[in-house]
Write a protein that holds these residues in place. Structure first.
Motif, short mmCIF file in Angstrom:
data_model
loop_
_atom_site.label_atom_id
_atom_site.label_comp_id
_atom_site.label_asym_id
_atom_site.label_seq_id
_atom_site.Cartn_x
_atom_site.Cartn_y
_atom_site.Cartn_z
N SER A 62 0.85 -1.18 0.00
CA SER A 62 0.00 0.00 0.00
C SER A 62 0.90 1.24 0.00
N VAL A 63 0.70 2.10 -1.00
CA VAL A 63 1.49 3.33 -1.13
C VAL A 63 0.54 4.46 -1.49
N ASP A 64 0.52 5.51 -0.66
CA ASP A 64 -0.33 6.69 -0.91
C ASP A 64 -1.78 6.31 -1.20
N ASN A 65 -2.37 5.50 -0.34
CA ASN A 65 -3.76 5.06 -0.45
C ASN A 65 -4.07 4.27 -1.71
N LYS A 66 -3.06 3.71 -2.34
CA LYS A 66 -3.24 2.80 -3.47
C LYS A 66 -2.57 1.49 -3.11
N VAL A 67 -3.16 0.38 -3.56
CA VAL A 67 -2.60 -0.93 -3.29
C VAL A 67 -2.06 -1.51 -4.59
N PHE A 68 -0.85 -2.05 -4.53
CA PHE A 68 -0.20 -2.63 -5.69
C PHE A 68 0.08 -4.10 -5.45
N ILE A 69 -0.03 -4.87 -6.53
CA ILE A 69 0.26 -6.30 -6.51
C ILE A 69 1.57 -6.48 -7.29
N TYR A 70 2.58 -7.05 -6.63
CA TYR A 70 3.86 -7.26 -7.27
C TYR A 70 4.04 -8.73 -7.61
N CYS A 78 -4.40 -2.41 -7.62
CA CYS A 78 -5.52 -3.22 -7.15
C CYS A 78 -6.53 -2.31 -6.48
N LYS A 79 -7.82 -2.57 -6.69
CA LYS A 79 -8.87 -1.74 -6.10
C LYS A 79 -9.20 -2.16 -4.67
N GLN A 80 -8.76 -3.34 -4.25
CA GLN A 80 -9.06 -3.81 -2.90
C GLN A 80 -8.10 -3.21 -1.89
N LYS A 81 -8.55 -3.16 -0.66
CA LYS A 81 -7.71 -2.68 0.44
C LYS A 81 -6.80 -3.81 0.90
N LEU A 82 -5.72 -3.45 1.57
CA LEU A 82 -4.75 -4.44 2.04
C LEU A 82 -5.39 -5.45 3.00
N TYR A 83 -6.24 -4.98 3.90
CA TYR A 83 -6.86 -5.90 4.85
C TYR A 83 -7.80 -6.89 4.13
N GLU A 84 -8.41 -6.47 3.01
CA GLU A 84 -9.25 -7.38 2.24
C GLU A 84 -8.41 -8.46 1.57
N LEU A 85 -7.27 -8.07 1.05
CA LEU A 85 -6.36 -9.04 0.42
C LEU A 85 -5.83 -10.02 1.46
N GLU A 86 -5.60 -9.53 2.66
CA GLU A 86 -5.12 -10.39 3.74
C GLU A 86 -6.15 -11.46 4.07
#
Length: 145
Positions: A62-70, A78-86
């Motif tokens: 998560s960087v600057d309110n955006k989530v990235f998938i590497y 990614c449009k989902q929040k980090l906690y949702e991906l978790e």
């Protein structure tokens, strides 16, 4: 444990029901496997939309309110929040490494201690990701250290 399968018509939604007298670790693990088996992540890159398998993900950040998938050599928004991906991803394979990063433990090549009690995880593609000091015990536990 008894397993039953009931065929339904194509117009009805498929459903899995677990009947148990106690929700134990085995039941939770089964539920998690069922949830993550069919989970496909959606990633956005260069005006294109990609379907991504969680097993191909190295880490989420998560960087600057955006989530990235590497992944190995590309990254996606990614449009989902980090906690949702978790919640979506397999807890045996993924772990929280900091407030802003979730790492796929199967994609770690090696780890080494860093400054201030942190660890540096080197991924199999050569990228380095820091594990916060408060999450180091989780990493050690997952690695069996």
């Amino acid at each position: 444990m008894k397993i039953s399968i009931e065929n339904v018509s194509p117009d009805k939604e498929e459903e899995i029901i677990i009947r148990c007298y106690e929700v134990n670790d085995e039941i939770l693990e089964l539920m998690n496997k069922l949830k993550t088996k069919n989970s496909i992540l959606i990633g956005y890159n260069d005006d294109s939309i990609y379907q991504l398998n969680p097993s191909n993900v190295y880490y989420f950040e998560s960087v600057d309110n955006k989530v990235f998938i590497y992944c190995r050599d590309k990254f996606y928004e990614c449009k989902q929040k980090l906690y949702e991906l978790e919640q979506i991803c397999d807890h045996k394979r993924f772990f929280r490494a900091s407030k802003s990063i979730i790492i796929n433990i199967t994609k770690i090549s090696h780890v080494k201690p860093s400054i201030s009690g942190r660890f540096e995880a080197t991924m199999v593609n050569g990228e380095k990701v820091l594990v916060s000091r408060q999450y180091v015990p989780v990493l050690k536990s997952k690695l069996g250290l």
